[in-house]
Motif scaffolding. Structure first.
Motif, PDB file in Angstrom:
ATOM      1  N   THR A 128      -4.383 -31.497   3.427  1.00  0.00           N
ATOM      2  CA  THR A 128      -4.440 -31.205   2.097  1.00  0.00           C
ATOM      3  C   THR A 128      -2.952 -30.364   1.775  1.00  0.00           C
ATOM      4  O   THR A 128      -2.997 -29.760   0.894  1.00  0.00           O
ATOM      5  N   VAL A 129      -1.963 -30.422   2.761  1.00  0.00           N
ATOM      6  CA  VAL A 129      -0.996 -29.425   2.482  1.00  0.00           C
ATOM      7  C   VAL A 129      -0.497 -29.535   1.334  1.00  0.00           C
ATOM      8  O   VAL A 129       0.243 -28.987   0.497  1.00  0.00           O
ATOM      9  N   SER A 130      -0.229 -31.107   0.886  1.00  0.00           N
ATOM     10  CA  SER A 130       0.667 -31.319  -0.365  1.00  0.00           C
ATOM     11  C   SER A 130      -0.298 -32.062  -1.466  1.00  0.00           C
ATOM     12  O   SER A 130       0.164 -32.866  -2.245  1.00  0.00           O
TER      13      SER A 130
ATOM     14  N   THR B 114     -15.913 -26.565  -2.413  1.00  0.00           N
ATOM     15  CA  THR B 114     -16.683 -27.686  -2.170  1.00  0.00           C
ATOM     16  C   THR B 114     -16.722 -28.638  -3.294  1.00  0.00           C
ATOM     17  O   THR B 114     -16.676 -28.206  -4.542  1.00  0.00           O
ATOM     18  N   TYR B 115     -17.040 -29.671  -3.170  1.00  0.00           N
ATOM     19  CA  TYR B 115     -17.305 -30.819  -4.064  1.00  0.00           C
ATOM     20  C   TYR B 115     -18.370 -31.828  -3.701  1.00  0.00           C
ATOM     21  O   TYR B 115     -18.772 -32.076  -2.630  1.00  0.00           O
ATOM     22  N   TYR B 116     -19.022 -32.273  -4.780  1.00  0.00           N
ATOM     23  CA  TYR B 116     -20.097 -33.245  -4.655  1.00  0.00           C
ATOM     24  C   TYR B 116     -19.857 -34.491  -5.650  1.00  0.00           C
ATOM     25  O   TYR B 116     -19.512 -34.203  -6.465  1.00  0.00           O
TER      26      TYR B 116
ATOM     27  N   PRO C 111      -6.393 -33.943  -8.729  1.00  0.00           N
ATOM     28  CA  PRO C 111      -7.880 -33.467  -9.091  1.00  0.00           C
ATOM     29  C   PRO C 111      -8.634 -33.511  -8.018  1.00  0.00           C
ATOM     30  O   PRO C 111      -8.692 -34.187  -7.039  1.00  0.00           O
ATOM     31  N   SER C 112      -9.993 -32.575  -8.147  1.00  0.00           N
ATOM     32  CA  SER C 112     -10.648 -32.437  -6.920  1.00  0.00           C
ATOM     33  C   SER C 112     -11.523 -33.773  -6.592  1.00  0.00           C
ATOM     34  O   SER C 112     -11.940 -34.073  -5.412  1.00  0.00           O
ATOM     35  N   GLY C 113     -11.755 -34.762  -7.571  1.00  0.00           N
ATOM     36  CA  GLY C 113     -12.276 -35.672  -7.361  1.00  0.00           C
ATOM     37  C   GLY C 113     -11.849 -36.871  -6.684  1.00  0.00           C
ATOM     38  O   GLY C 113     -12.215 -37.707  -5.829  1.00  0.00           O
TER      39      GLY C 113
END
Length: 130
Positions: free
Chosen positions: A101-103, A58-60, A107-109
């Motif tokens: 998001t296969v490839s 998870t990302y916020y 960065p998570s952002g």
């Protein structure tokens, strides 16, 4: 056909809570991210949070950290956004969206960037009164 349907928006007083739901259907990839975004008139769509199918990472956005929680129920094909300690500045139309998001190795952002998402729901209004 990919479909995303949001629900759970409404009017709440500052300091209150709401839970948004997003039911997803028809997406073919097993490696994906589902994000929540929000938009107010005259401004760009802002990434709020996302969750990946792999490991449930998870990302916020900084503006909601500690107040919002994203989660999923795979059996129901549903992603939730629990919003607590709501502020008037959280008022917006909230959208959920999905992308593969296969490839994805960035960065998570980058997963909070709206243009990278392929399919969107119709949005649900959240209004926080002061």
């Amino acid at each position: 056909e990919v479909q995303l349907v949001e629900s759970g928006g409404g009017l709440v007083q500052a300091g209150g809570s709401l839970r948004l739901s997003c039911v997803v259907s028809g997406f073919a990839y097993d490696d994906y991210a589902i994000g929540w975004f929000r938009q107010v008139p005259g401004k760009d769509r802002e990434g709020v949070s996302c969750i990946r199918s792999i490991r449930g990472s998870t990302y916020y956005a900084d503006s909601v950290k500690g107040r919002f929680t994203i989660s999923r129920d795979n059996a129901k094909n549903t992603v939730y956004l629990q919003m607590s300690s709501l502020k008037p500045e959280d008022t917006a139309v909230y959208y959920c969206a999905i992308r593969d998001t296969v490839s994805f190795y960035g960065p998570s952002g980058d997963l909070l960037e709206a243009p990278s998402y392929d399919y969107w729901g119709q949005g649900t209004q959240v209004t926080v009164s002061s």
